[in-house]
Design a protein around this motif. Structure first.
Motif, PDB file in Angstrom:
ATOM      1  N   ALA A 101       0.827  -1.208   0.000  1.00  0.00           N
ATOM      2  CA  ALA A 101       0.000   0.000   0.000  1.00  0.00           C
ATOM      3  C   ALA A 101       0.863   1.259   0.000  1.00  0.00           C
ATOM      4  CB  ALA A 101      -0.921   0.003   1.213  1.00  0.00           C
ATOM      5  N   VAL A 102       0.257   2.328  -0.427  1.00  0.00           N
ATOM      6  CA  VAL A 102       0.851   3.656  -0.374  1.00  0.00           C
ATOM      7  C   VAL A 102      -0.270   4.626   0.007  1.00  0.00           C
ATOM      8  CG1 VAL A 102       0.484   4.198  -2.821  1.00  0.00           C
ATOM      9  CG2 VAL A 102       2.349   5.323  -1.567  1.00  0.00           C
ATOM     10  N   THR A 103       0.106   5.726   0.675  1.00  0.00           N
ATOM     11  CA  THR A 103      -0.885   6.687   1.166  1.00  0.00           C
ATOM     12  C   THR A 103      -0.584   8.078   0.636  1.00  0.00           C
ATOM     13  OG1 THR A 103      -1.218   5.391   3.175  1.00  0.00           O
ATOM     14  CG2 THR A 103      -1.902   7.694   3.257  1.00  0.00           C
ATOM     15  N   ASN A 104      -1.634   8.796   0.268  1.00  0.00           N
ATOM     16  CA  ASN A 104      -1.561  10.216  -0.109  1.00  0.00           C
ATOM     17  C   ASN A 104      -2.279  10.993   0.985  1.00  0.00           C
ATOM     18  OD1 ASN A 104      -2.914  12.175  -2.918  1.00  0.00           O
ATOM     19  ND2 ASN A 104      -1.498  12.772  -1.354  1.00  0.00           N
ATOM     20  N   THR A 105      -1.568  11.924   1.622  1.00  0.00           N
ATOM     21  CA  THR A 105      -2.139  12.749   2.680  1.00  0.00           C
ATOM     22  C   THR A 105      -2.127  14.200   2.224  1.00  0.00           C
ATOM     23  OG1 THR A 105      -1.400  11.209   4.388  1.00  0.00           O
ATOM     24  CG2 THR A 105      -1.888  13.463   5.090  1.00  0.00           C
ATOM     25  N   PHE A 106      -3.242  14.886   2.465  1.00  0.00           N
ATOM     26  CA  PHE A 106      -3.357  16.289   2.054  1.00  0.00           C
ATOM     27  C   PHE A 106      -4.251  17.026   3.038  1.00  0.00           C
ATOM     28  CE2 PHE A 106      -6.522  13.706   0.011  1.00  0.00           C
ATOM     29  CZ  PHE A 106      -7.692  14.416   0.149  1.00  0.00           C
ATOM     30  N   LEU A 107      -4.169  18.348   2.989  1.00  0.00           N
ATOM     31  CA  LEU A 107      -4.925  19.210   3.879  1.00  0.00           C
ATOM     32  C   LEU A 107      -6.039  19.887   3.088  1.00  0.00           C
ATOM     33  CD1 LEU A 107      -4.831  20.279   6.838  1.00  0.00           C
ATOM     34  CD2 LEU A 107      -3.542  22.222   5.949  1.00  0.00           C
ATOM     35  N   VAL A 108      -7.246  19.848   3.629  1.00  0.00           N
ATOM     36  CA  VAL A 108      -8.387  20.566   3.058  1.00  0.00           C
ATOM     37  C   VAL A 108      -8.721  21.708   4.004  1.00  0.00           C
ATOM     38  CG1 VAL A 108     -10.796  20.425   2.337  1.00  0.00           C
ATOM     39  CG2 VAL A 108      -9.310  18.434   2.093  1.00  0.00           C
ATOM     40  N   MET A 109      -8.701  22.932   3.475  1.00  0.00           N
ATOM     41  CA  MET A 109      -9.047  24.110   4.271  1.00  0.00           C
ATOM     42  C   MET A 109     -10.391  24.647   3.786  1.00  0.00           C
ATOM     43  SD  MET A 109      -5.182  25.441   4.047  1.00  0.00           S
ATOM     44  CE  MET A 109      -5.061  24.528   2.529  1.00  0.00           C
ATOM     45  N   VAL A 110     -11.317  24.840   4.716  1.00  0.00           N
ATOM     46  CA  VAL A 110     -12.633  25.377   4.399  1.00  0.00           C
ATOM     47  C   VAL A 110     -12.681  26.792   4.955  1.00  0.00           C
ATOM     48  CG1 VAL A 110     -15.123  25.075   4.599  1.00  0.00           C
ATOM     49  CG2 VAL A 110     -13.631  23.060   4.532  1.00  0.00           C
ATOM     50  N   THR A 111     -12.747  27.778   4.043  1.00  0.00           N
ATOM     51  CA  THR A 111     -12.715  29.181   4.444  1.00  0.00           C
ATOM     52  C   THR A 111     -14.122  29.747   4.568  1.00  0.00           C
ATOM     53  OG1 THR A 111     -12.496  29.890   2.143  1.00  0.00           O
ATOM     54  CG2 THR A 111     -10.453  29.543   3.367  1.00  0.00           C
ATOM     55  N   ALA A 112     -14.264  30.662   5.490  1.00  0.00           N
ATOM     56  CA  ALA A 112     -15.569  31.259   5.774  1.00  0.00           C
ATOM     57  C   ALA A 112     -15.997  32.203   4.655  1.00  0.00           C
ATOM     58  CB  ALA A 112     -15.515  32.018   7.101  1.00  0.00           C
ATOM     59  N   VAL A 113     -17.288  32.252   4.430  1.00  0.00           N
ATOM     60  CA  VAL A 113     -17.911  33.256   3.574  1.00  0.00           C
ATOM     61  C   VAL A 113     -18.996  33.929   4.400  1.00  0.00           C
ATOM     62  CG1 VAL A 113     -17.461  32.041   1.407  1.00  0.00           C
ATOM     63  CG2 VAL A 113     -19.596  31.651   2.591  1.00  0.00           C
ATOM     64  N   ASN A 114     -19.273  35.158   4.057  1.00  0.00           N
ATOM     65  CA  ASN A 114     -20.322  35.855   4.776  1.00  0.00           C
ATOM     66  C   ASN A 114     -21.672  35.488   4.175  1.00  0.00           C
ATOM     67  OD1 ASN A 114     -21.497  37.661   6.600  1.00  0.00           O
ATOM     68  ND2 ASN A 114     -21.576  39.245   5.050  1.00  0.00           N
ATOM     69  N   ASP A 115     -22.483  34.794   4.969  1.00  0.00           N
ATOM     70  CA  ASP A 115     -23.831  34.465   4.524  1.00  0.00           C
ATOM     71  C   ASP A 115     -24.707  35.705   4.647  1.00  0.00           C
ATOM     72  OD1 ASP A 115     -23.719  31.532   4.036  1.00  0.00           O
ATOM     73  OD2 ASP A 115     -23.098  31.503   6.127  1.00  0.00           O
TER      74      ASP A 115
END
Length: 189
Positions: A86-100
């Motif tokens: 096996a091999v693994t891919n690791t990454f970061l997901v950033m969720v940025t705020a929006v003004n509702d």
């Protein structure tokens, strides 16, 4: 043994983003096993309250985001061949705020007054809501009020920041007017 041929790299999405789907056959490769025959799994997700990471259709990674959520999550996905390598891919997901957008609720949807009724004042007519909980600290900037039949008024309708509606009907006038109210908060909408 499988390898990461085209890594999923760190990326950002805005709050309330649509699902992100990545074809893992384009991410992983194996010289002995076709990418469609590898077994894929999500092996890590540091913020499941923000991002749900699942394998769909056997070869797709689907990331679904919590409504009004912001922050980041480190996601790891693996590819395993028939021999158990096996091999693994690791990454970061950033969720940025929006003004509702904020909203406004009116004490009543239709206001009726008699001809020549003069100046009208309705306290607590409009109630401001800044939006979801993560925007509860936002404040009202003001209301913009427009009317499609200005001839019915000697003083156009207005709503102050306390939600009080005021207007003065024009003398000897009657009819209908559509009043449009736009509310703005200090978050930009």
């Amino acid at each position: 043994a499988p390898t990461v041929a085209n890594a999923i790299v760190d990326f950002s999405v805005q709050e309330d983003a649509a699902n992100v789907v990545r074809d893992l056959t384009a991410v992983f490769a194996d010289p002995e096993t076709p990418a469609v025959s590898l077994t894929y799994a999500v092996v890590g997700n540091t913020n499941t309250a923000l991002v749900t990471a699942t394998i769909t259709s056997l070869t797709n990674l689907t990331l679904a985001f919590t409504a009004h959520g912001t922050g980041q999550s480190q996601v790891s996905v693996s590819a395993t061949d028939a021999g158990g390598l096996a091999v693994t891919n690791t990454f970061l997901v950033m969720v940025t705020a929006v003004n509702d957008a904020p909203s406004v609720t009116f004490a009543q949807s239709t206001v009726t007054v008699l001809e020549d009724a003069g100046t009208q004042t309705m306290a607590s007519f409009a109630t401001f809501s800044p939006g979801p909980a993560n925007e509860s600290s936002q404040a009202l900037v003001g209301y913009t009020v427009t009317v499609d039949n200005a001839g019915l008024f000697s003083t156009a309708p207005a709503i102050d920041n306390n939600g009080q509606l005021t207007f003065t009907a024009a003398a000897n006038s009657n009819g209908l007017a559509t009043v449009t109210v736009v509310v703005q908060d200090n978050g930009g909408t």
